[in-house]
Each structure stands twice: as structure tokens, then as C-alpha cells.
Design a protein around this motif. Structure first.
Motif, PDB file in Angstrom:
ATOM      1  N   THR A 348       0.866  -1.181   0.000  1.00  0.00           N
ATOM      2  CA  THR A 348       0.000   0.000   0.000  1.00  0.00           C
ATOM      3  C   THR A 348       0.903   1.231   0.000  1.00  0.00           C
ATOM      4  OG1 THR A 348      -1.851   1.067   1.138  1.00  0.00           O
ATOM      5  CG2 THR A 348      -0.116   0.204   2.523  1.00  0.00           C
ATOM      6  N   MET A 349       0.403   2.351  -0.417  1.00  0.00           N
ATOM      7  CA  MET A 349       1.225   3.556  -0.465  1.00  0.00           C
ATOM      8  C   MET A 349       1.252   4.225   0.915  1.00  0.00           C
ATOM      9  SD  MET A 349       2.485   3.602  -3.455  1.00  0.00           S
ATOM     10  CE  MET A 349       2.547   1.811  -3.295  1.00  0.00           C
ATOM     11  N   HIS A 350       2.396   4.224   1.564  1.00  0.00           N
ATOM     12  CA  HIS A 350       2.498   4.726   2.940  1.00  0.00           C
ATOM     13  C   HIS A 350       2.191   6.222   3.043  1.00  0.00           C
ATOM     14  CE1 HIS A 350       5.098   1.206   4.671  1.00  0.00           C
ATOM     15  NE2 HIS A 350       4.026   0.791   4.026  1.00  0.00           N
ATOM     16  N   ASP A 351       2.333   6.929   1.945  1.00  0.00           N
ATOM     17  CA  ASP A 351       2.021   8.357   1.962  1.00  0.00           C
ATOM     18  C   ASP A 351       0.536   8.604   2.208  1.00  0.00           C
ATOM     19  OD1 ASP A 351       2.835  11.041   1.784  1.00  0.00           O
ATOM     20  OD2 ASP A 351       2.261  11.171  -0.313  1.00  0.00           O
ATOM     21  N   THR A 352      -0.299   7.581   1.963  1.00  0.00           N
ATOM     22  CA  THR A 352      -1.746   7.730   2.152  1.00  0.00           C
ATOM     23  C   THR A 352      -2.223   7.178   3.484  1.00  0.00           C
ATOM     24  OG1 THR A 352      -2.249   5.609   1.074  1.00  0.00           O
ATOM     25  CG2 THR A 352      -2.116   7.558  -0.335  1.00  0.00           C
ATOM     26  N   LEU A 449       6.865  17.733   6.436  1.00  0.00           N
ATOM     27  CA  LEU A 449       7.922  17.407   7.392  1.00  0.00           C
ATOM     28  C   LEU A 449       7.997  15.895   7.598  1.00  0.00           C
ATOM     29  CD1 LEU A 449      10.026  18.101   9.580  1.00  0.00           C
ATOM     30  CD2 LEU A 449       8.138  18.397  11.191  1.00  0.00           C
ATOM     31  N   THR A 450       6.823  15.249   7.706  1.00  0.00           N
ATOM     32  CA  THR A 450       6.794  13.805   7.883  1.00  0.00           C
ATOM     33  C   THR A 450       7.406  13.100   6.679  1.00  0.00           C
ATOM     34  OG1 THR A 450       4.769  14.020   9.191  1.00  0.00           O
ATOM     35  CG2 THR A 450       5.329  11.830   8.392  1.00  0.00           C
ATOM     36  N   GLN A 451       7.151  13.604   5.472  1.00  0.00           N
ATOM     37  CA  GLN A 451       7.754  13.019   4.274  1.00  0.00           C
ATOM     38  C   GLN A 451       9.278  13.005   4.368  1.00  0.00           C
ATOM     39  OE1 GLN A 451       6.138  15.370   1.006  1.00  0.00           O
ATOM     40  NE2 GLN A 451       5.057  13.572   0.236  1.00  0.00           N
ATOM     41  N   ALA A 452       9.853  14.146   4.710  1.00  0.00           N
ATOM     42  CA  ALA A 452      11.308  14.251   4.798  1.00  0.00           C
ATOM     43  C   ALA A 452      11.854  13.384   5.928  1.00  0.00           C
ATOM     44  CB  ALA A 452      11.720  15.704   5.003  1.00  0.00           C
ATOM     45  N   MET A 453      11.190  13.428   7.090  1.00  0.00           N
ATOM     46  CA  MET A 453      11.645  12.642   8.239  1.00  0.00           C
ATOM     47  C   MET A 453      11.534  11.149   7.953  1.00  0.00           C
ATOM     48  SD  MET A 453      10.656  13.127  12.243  1.00  0.00           S
ATOM     49  CE  MET A 453       8.877  13.063  11.936  1.00  0.00           C
ATOM     50  N   ASN A 462      17.850   1.480   7.480  1.00  0.00           N
ATOM     51  CA  ASN A 462      18.018   0.511   6.392  1.00  0.00           C
ATOM     52  C   ASN A 462      16.719  -0.210   6.071  1.00  0.00           C
ATOM     53  OD1 ASN A 462      21.170  -0.206   7.929  1.00  0.00           O
ATOM     54  ND2 ASN A 462      20.826   1.144   6.189  1.00  0.00           N
ATOM     55  N   ASN A 463      15.637   0.590   5.998  1.00  0.00           N
ATOM     56  CA  ASN A 463      14.323   0.044   5.666  1.00  0.00           C
ATOM     57  C   ASN A 463      14.025   0.211   4.179  1.00  0.00           C
ATOM     58  OD1 ASN A 463      11.171   0.725   5.325  1.00  0.00           O
ATOM     59  ND2 ASN A 463      11.406  -0.777   6.965  1.00  0.00           N
ATOM     60  N   GLY A 464      13.998   1.438   3.709  1.00  0.00           N
ATOM     61  CA  GLY A 464      13.846   1.674   2.278  1.00  0.00           C
ATOM     62  C   GLY A 464      12.466   2.032   1.796  1.00  0.00           C
ATOM     63  N   SER A 465      11.432   1.844   2.630  1.00  0.00           N
ATOM     64  CA  SER A 465      10.107   2.305   2.207  1.00  0.00           C
ATOM     65  C   SER A 465      10.087   3.831   2.250  1.00  0.00           C
ATOM     66  CB  SER A 465       9.017   1.728   3.116  1.00  0.00           C
ATOM     67  OG  SER A 465       9.183   2.157   4.458  1.00  0.00           O
ATOM     68  N   GLY A 466       9.086   4.427   1.627  1.00  0.00           N
ATOM     69  CA  GLY A 466       9.067   5.883   1.581  1.00  0.00           C
ATOM     70  C   GLY A 466       7.675   6.444   1.438  1.00  0.00           C
ATOM     71  N   PHE A 467       7.535   7.734   1.731  1.00  0.00           N
ATOM     72  CA  PHE A 467       6.323   8.477   1.416  1.00  0.00           C
ATOM     73  C   PHE A 467       6.526   8.960  -0.025  1.00  0.00           C
ATOM     74  CE2 PHE A 467       4.093  10.035   5.525  1.00  0.00           C
ATOM     75  CZ  PHE A 467       4.045   8.728   5.995  1.00  0.00           C
TER      76      PHE A 467
END
Length: 556
Positions: A348-352, A449-453, A462-467
Motif C-alpha cells: 500500500t502507499m504509505h504516503d496515504t 515534514l513527515t515526508q522528509a523525516m 536501512n528500511n527503504g520504504s518511503g512516502f
């Protein structure tokens, strides 16, 4: 209710597998006989002979040097492949050479099990790069983490550290390769493509032409999940039906992500000769996992106040950014598992995600103790365990002990450095990014801010998922996250090996009535307190300014 039952069944099956898996891992690294010796023994001898590897014990310094030099050399080799893939074979879609800054970012990313991808998988790499470079690192990177963790455990137990190259090879041949080989066929049987043919061309009903990415995805997918790597063969990762066709493949991916990290406490208990302590650590980690999973599920099913005000039904959970074939529950479970195990794959898209569900994902990575990645997770767990013992000793005025060794100033200084490096790698670059590169954030205010953090937390852990709303394929993001990934991976490995080396040089002390036992329920409470007080509060200001502030400002 059915969704909750499916989650409970998934976690129950994981629970049934992790103890035997942990005991098997301990057997592999104690050099006991296994059923795979007859097949892999001769192969290992050939590898050792070709590589000139002497199967002799190393000091912690030699072990750390072998890790750092070998991994760095492999980063350089893979960088060359990425930079020249346009000229190499197995490139039916004519993918061009990677740009230098993107290539070094990708090489560091896969060698650190981060798999942070500032490119879209199917359009950024050729088949050869995916198979020869990426899959190669997806075996070597988690094997390196397992090797370091086992060496650290041996040092705590007063045993020789072993040999990095021997442990690396055994991690691959006895653990990663057999499981990944079998599971690749399972995924192919479930419909995951495994082909060297170019993209399929489909003609839609409106007459348009559509290029559908495919390739050797089945073999890629199994080690991607088992090794807690997480990178996607295609840009949509495990939200794409070719990487995650149905509920069965989704379940198997969750199982593979949890298998090694959740088994490591049992391997630890066996190697140090204190199985009860291993069980206490497992229960503590599982409790944290359940709490965070419950928070994520609750947030996703509560939904957005704005949508609730419109009368939109959230009885099936918030479906924004979710795949309908999985639903909100399995999507939320996957997001928690992939960040808890530092895998980074997404269905799923974590940004949502709702702000609280996004907070849970970030918190998993910041703590890196809710199982954590293969090997590296248990290393952080033991770090917090030693912190808990040290704080307990201070409160009663007694020199703290862990596994019969006194914990003194030298060890605590190294552990303090290890604990502080992650917040430094997350918070300082986040502030710089928000200040100077706000134009790359797709959302203003708290969510930006959450996107950048999230990006720097994902890199440091060392996870690699992203917003994925972040515009990350720029010089700033490629260089900054590359540095964060490299330091976030190898700095803790070296400092924790130094801690083990210091403890291994000490004489064991006799356990007395005043010794704080580390295999009891009281120790579990102390361990959890150390994680939540020392670990979580370190990042609390950043979380308040990001996801917590976003949640509080949501209006119907």
C-alpha cells in the motif's frame, strides 16, 4: 471481524515457525551438523579454496575490517554494473546507464539492505542489473547482518568471534539460499512472472497500446522478503499484481519478512546457553509489535474526520492508497510488518496512511527493535537490553552485569554513541531538507515534514520504504540518503562489535543474590522501559511536529 481473524491466523502461523527456525539458525552458526551439509559442504570448500579463506577465528577488529572492506568493494563493483547497464546484455527494454549519483545511491542502498529506490524499478534497471547486481546484494547484505549479529552474540557468551567470511557463506548456503530457492517456485506457481522476455504489449479496448513490465520477478521476490531487503522489481513494489498476486502471496510475504527477525531471539538464547532469556526478549518484542499493530489498525479503521463528516462508511477501513484485493486490515498489517522488520516492501502507499498509522511505521524504524532486520534488529535489541541492565544497576548502586560480564564505562560510551547516531542521521538531515529543499516535498506543513523525516528514518534504519510523494531523485536526496544509509548500517555494526570485544576480554563474575537476572518478567519490563523512554523520547519532538501535529489539526 473476518479481517481480524485473518491477521490472528497469520501471526499464529508465524509463532509456530519462529522457534524451530531460531534453533536451526543457532545450529548453523554453532557448526553443528545439519541436513544440508552433504550438499553444501563440498560447495563451501570450493568457495573457501577459490577465495583463499582460512577458516580461523578473527578478533573483533579483524571481523569488522573484513565486513567493511568486503561490503565496500561490492558496492564499487555493483556501481560499475549500474553505470554500464546500457551497454550490457539482458536489456530488452533498452534501459540506459544510471546517472552517477543515482547509481552510487542505489549501490549503497542494496548493499545495506535498505533498497531505497529513487527510480522506478522496471524502467531504471535492466534484467542483468536486477539479477546479477541486485539479487546478488540481496543475499550478501542480509548475510552480512546475520554474521555480525552472531559474532556479537559469541562475544557476549565468551566464545571466539568466528570468521566473517565463513559466517557470510554459511548464512547464504544454509539459511537464505535454500528457503529462497523453494519460495521462488511457490511464488511462480501463484502467478508471479519469471521470464527474460521483454515487456508485454497489450492493446486496450480504446485502441491504445500499453507496455506491461515483466521479467525474472519470482526469484527476485523470494529473497527480497526473506532477507528483509524490500526493493521492488517494479515501481509499485508489492502493490503490483505481478509482485503480489493475491491473498496467499501476501500472507507468504508477511511470513518471510518475519521469519528470520522473529527467530533470532531463540537463536540467541541457544547460543548463549540461556533459552529463557531469548524467550523473554521475544515476548517483549512481540508485545511492542502487537501494541503498534493495534494502533495502526485502529487509526486506519477510524478514518479521516473530514471523510467521516461526509458520512463515508469506514467499517471496512480507510481504502485510500490500498489495493482492493488486500483491504485495509492486511494493508495495515503489511505496513507494520515491513517497517518492524526493516524490510521496506509495500503493498500500500504509505504516503496515504492516516497520520497515526504513518507514525507507527516511522516509530518502528526509529526504534529498530520491534524485531528489526535480519541480524541488525537483534543487535539493537541487545543494545537496549544492556542499557536496561545498566540503568537498573545505577538505581541500586551495583555494577551492572550482563551474561556474567560487568558493564562499565567503556561499553556504555560505545553504546551511547550507537544509540545517538540514528537520531543524528535522521533529525539533522531532515531539518536541512525542510529548510533548503522544501520544493521537493509534495505536501506543505506537517505532512511535508513527515515526508522528509520518513525518508531519512527509512535510510538510517536501512528500511527503504518511503512516502512516495517525495521528489527524491535529485542530487541532494541521492547524496544525503546515500551517506545516511552507509553510516547508519556500518557504524552500529562496528561499535557493537567493539562492545562485544570489550566484554569478551573480561573475566566472568559469579552470579550472586544481588545479580539482576535477565531472564525474568521484571527484566522484560525494564527492557521495554529502556526502549520506550530512552529510544522513543529521543525522537518525540520530531514526531510531535510531524504526524502528531497533523493528526491534531485534522478537521471534519
Amino acid at each position: 471481524m473476518l479481517a481480524i481473524v485473518s491477521i490472528m491466523v497469520t501471526l499464529l502461523l508465524v509463532l509456530l515457525l519462529v522457534r524451530p527456525a531460531g534453533l536451526y539458525i543457532a545450529k548453523v552458526f554453532d557448526y553443528d551438523k545439519t541436513g544440508l551439509d552433504r550438499f553444501f559442504g563440498p560447495i563451501e570448500k570450493v568457495i573457501f579454496a577459490i577465495g583463499g579463506i582460512r577458516q580461523e577465528n578473527q578478533t573483533w577488529k579483524n571481523y569488522a575490517a573484513a565486513l567493511l572492506v568486503s561490503n565496500t568493494v561490492m558496492i564499487a563493483l555493483v556501481y560499475v554494473i549500474f553505470r554500464t547497464q546500457g551497454y550490457l546484455p539482458l536489456n530488452p527494454t533498452h534501459v540506459p546507464n544510471m546517472e552517477p549519483r543515482l547509481a552510487i545511491n542505489a549501490a549503497i542502498s542494496f548493499m545495506t539492505t535498505t533498497n531505497l529506490q529513487h527510480y522506478s524499478g522496471e524502467s531504471g534497471m535492466s534484467y542483468l542489473s536486477q539479477m546479477i547486481a541486485v539479487v546478488f546484494m540481496m543475499f550478501v547484505a542480509p548475510a552480512s547482518g546475520l554474521a555480525v549479529c552472531i559474532a556479537f552474540i559469541r562475544g557476549l557468551a565468551g566464545k571466539p568471534f568466528g570468521n566473517f567470511f565463513v559466517d557470510l557463506i554459511r548464512s547464504i548456503t544454509r539459511i537464505l539460499l535454500p528457503v529462497a530457492f523453494v519460495m521462488a517456485f511457490v511464488f511462480i506457481a501463484l502467478g508471479v512472472p519469471q521470464t527474460l522476455e521483454p515487456n508485454a504489449i497489450a492493446h486496450t479496448l480504446s485502441g491504445a497500446e500499453q507496455s506491461i513490465a515483466r521479467g525474472p520477478i519470482g526469484s527476485f521476490l523470494s529473497i527480497k522478503q526473506l532477507g528483509n531487503n524490500g526493493g521492488g522489481f517494479v515501481g509499485a513494489n508489492s502493490a503490483h499484481p505481478f509482485e503480489n498476486p493475491d491473498a496467499i502471496s501476501n500472507f507468504l510475504q508477511i511470513l518471510l519478512m518475519l521469519l528470520i527477525p522473529a527467530a533470532m531471539p531463540f537463536a540467541y538464547g541457544k547460543i548463549v546457553g540461556n533459552a529463557k532469556q531469548g524467550r523473554v526478549l521475544f515476548v517483549s518484542m512481540a508485545l511492542l509489535f502487537i501494541i503498534l499493530l493495534s494502533a495502526s489498525l485502529g487509526a486506519e479503521y477510524a478514518g479521516s474526520p473530514a471523510l467521516n463528516a461526509l458520512g463515508i462508511d469506514h467499517s471496512q477501513g480507510s481504502m485510500e492508497g490500498k489495493e482492493v484485493r488486500f483491504g485495509a486490515a492486511q494493508s495495515s498489517l503489511y505496513s507494520v510488518v515491513t517497517t518492524a522488520t526493516e524490510t521496506g516492501a509495500v503493498n500500500t502507499m504509505h504516503d496515504t496512511l492516516t497520520p497515526i498509522a504513518g507514525l507507527v511505521a516511522i516509530a518502528n524504524m526509529m526504534l529498530n527493535t520491534v524485531f528489526g532486520g535480519a541480524g541488525a534488529g537483534l543487535l539493537h535489541v541487545l543494545m537496549y537490553a544492556i542499557i536496561g541492565v545498566f540503568l537498573s544497576g545505577l538505581m541500586v548502586g551495583r555494577t551492572p552485569e550482563f551474561l556474567g560480564k560487568k558493564i562499565e564505562g567503556k561499553e556504555m560510551k560505545l553504546i551511547a554513541l550507537t544509540m545517538l547516531i540514528t537520531p543524528f542521521l535522521v533529525l539533522v538531515p531532515t531539518a536541512l531538507a525542510v529548510f533548503s529543499h522544501a520544493d521537493t516535498l509534495s505536501n506543505p506543513g506537517y505532512h511535508g515534514l513527515t515526508q522528509a523525516m520518513y525518508e531519512f528514518t527509512s535510510s538510517a534504519a536501512n528500511n527503504g520504504s518511503g512516502f512516495e510523494g517525495l521528489g527524491d531523485n535529485t542530487a541532494f536526496w541521492n547524496i544525503s540518503t546515500g551517506i545516511v544509509m552507509y553510516v547508519g548500517r556500518f557504524f552500529p555494526f562496528i561499535t557493537m562489535l567493539a562492545v562485544a570485544g570489550s566484554l569478551a576480554a573480561k573475566k566472568s563474575v559469579v552470579e550472586t543474590m544481588g545479580t539482576f537476572r535477565t531472564d525474568t518478567g521484571l527484566f522484560a519490563v525494564v527492557f521495554l522501559a529502556a526502549v520506550l523512554i530512552v529510544g522513543a523520547l529521543t525522537f518525540f519532538p520530531g514526531l510531535v511536529l510531524g504526524p502528531i501535529a497533523e493528526q491534531l489539526t485534522l478537521k471534519p
